[in-house]
Design an enzyme around this catalytic site. Structure first.
Site, PDB file in Angstrom:
ATOM      1  CB  CYS A   1      37.871  31.136  29.332  1.00 30.02           C
ATOM      2  SG  CYS A   1      36.883  30.946  27.963  1.00 30.02           S
TER       3      CYS A   1
ATOM      4  CB  CYS B   1      36.406  26.225  25.199  1.00 25.21           C
ATOM      5  SG  CYS B   1      36.344  28.080  25.611  1.00 25.21           S
TER       6      CYS B   1
ATOM      7  CB  CYS C   1      39.770  29.678  26.529  1.00 20.68           C
ATOM      8  SG  CYS C   1      39.579  28.169  27.608  1.00 20.68           S
TER       9      CYS C   1
ATOM     10  CG  HIS D   1      34.098  46.447  42.355  1.00 15.98           C
ATOM     11  ND1 HIS D   1      34.506  48.016  42.604  1.00 15.98           N
ATOM     12  CD2 HIS D   1      32.949  46.328  42.528  1.00 15.98           C
ATOM     13  CE1 HIS D   1      33.354  48.538  43.037  1.00 15.98           C
ATOM     14  NE2 HIS D   1      32.401  47.411  42.978  1.00 15.98           N
TER      15      HIS D   1
ATOM     16  CB  SER E   1      33.601  58.058  46.189  1.00 13.65           C
ATOM     17  OG  SER E   1      33.036  56.690  45.386  1.00 13.65           O
TER      18      SER E   1
ATOM     19  CG  ASN F   1      37.617  60.199  51.219  1.00 13.51           C
ATOM     20  OD1 ASN F   1      37.961  60.907  50.920  1.00 13.51           O
ATOM     21  ND2 ASN F   1      36.997  58.927  50.702  1.00 13.51           N
TER      22      ASN F   1
ATOM     23  CB  CYS G   1      34.231  27.513  29.124  1.00 13.50           C
ATOM     24  SG  CYS G   1      36.398  27.614  29.562  1.00 13.50           S
TER      25      CYS G   1
END
Length: 240
Positions: free
Chosen positions: A112, A140, A138, A104, A179, A203, A115
């Protein structure tokens, strides 16, 4: 022996990293996760989203790896260990793990939004949470965003491909503090089981994986992991 660890929010919660389900600081306690973790939310109010992630960046930087992170890192002394994590913190790396794949993304990398260039500049100081703050810009003219996966975005190809390989080549898969409801990550232990590999779940709460896992331990990560490898033969024999 190759051990692949699939880790989720539970392993970092023991270090004091709050999850979306926790009561956060008063300023953010009532925030809708979709509002600050989606491209829609970013496009509507980038200043609010940037403020939330910048605060989490500094908050995560202040916490330390716990016994579970250190144990996984220490396994590398005598095992081939791969860590596939759904967490966006860097606690596995700070504990010493060297093969860590962030499904993740990471809150310690920025890019950026226009770009895609990596952001190498200095982040603004943030001694306390605020509701809004302007993101860096950025060259750009695009806005700098955290390199995390938001709702509706695909997982990073490189991390996903390495994670699939880490599971398919593992001798044992250990699922810690997740989970087991967020796909496609939740499909990795299912694939391991389908391939006949032992899957150990750690868990304190039952999850959708609990019934099908080879072994399911109702323990926290820091309780279970320090002695897990020594207990492994007995646990697997008991489940046979």
């Amino acid at each position: 022996m190759q051990v692949t660890v699939l880790s989720g929010a539970g392993i970092s919660a023991e270090s004091g990293v709050p999850t979306f389900r926790d009561a956060e600081t008063g300023l953010w306690a009532q925030v809708d996760p979709y509002e600050i973790s989606s491209t829609d939310g970013w496009q509507r109010n980038p200043e609010k989203v940037w403020a939330w992630y910048l605060w989490r960046h500094y908050m995560m930087a202040r916490v330390a790896p716990n016994e579970a992170h250190r144990t996984v890192a220490a396994w590398e002394d005598h095992l081939d260990v791969r860590v596939v994590t759904q967490n966006i913190d860097d606690l596995h790396e700070r504990a010493g793990s060297t093969n860590v794949y962030h499904l993740h993304g990471s809150l310690f990398e920025f890019r950026c939004d226009a770009c895609g260039s990596a952001f190498e500049g200095n982040l603004p100081e943030m001694p306390e949470p605020v509701e809004t703050i302007d993101p860096p810009v950025c060259p750009c003219s695009g806005l700098i965003r955290p390199s995390v996966v938001w709702f509706g975005e695909p997982l990073p190809d490189a991390a996903w491909n390495r994670s699939v390989l880490a599971v398919s080549s593992a001798d044992v898969v250990i699922v810690v503090g997740t989970s087991s409801i967020v796909y496609p990550a939740a499909g990795l232990p299912e694939a391991a089981l389908a391939a006949g590999k032992p899957v150990i779940e750690v868990n304190p709460e039952r999850t959708p994986l609990s019934d099908s896992a080879t072994v399911s331990l109702r323990e926290t990560a820091s309780e279970a992991l320090p002695t897990l490898l020594q207990r492994l033969p007995e646990l697997l024999n008991r489940s046979a």
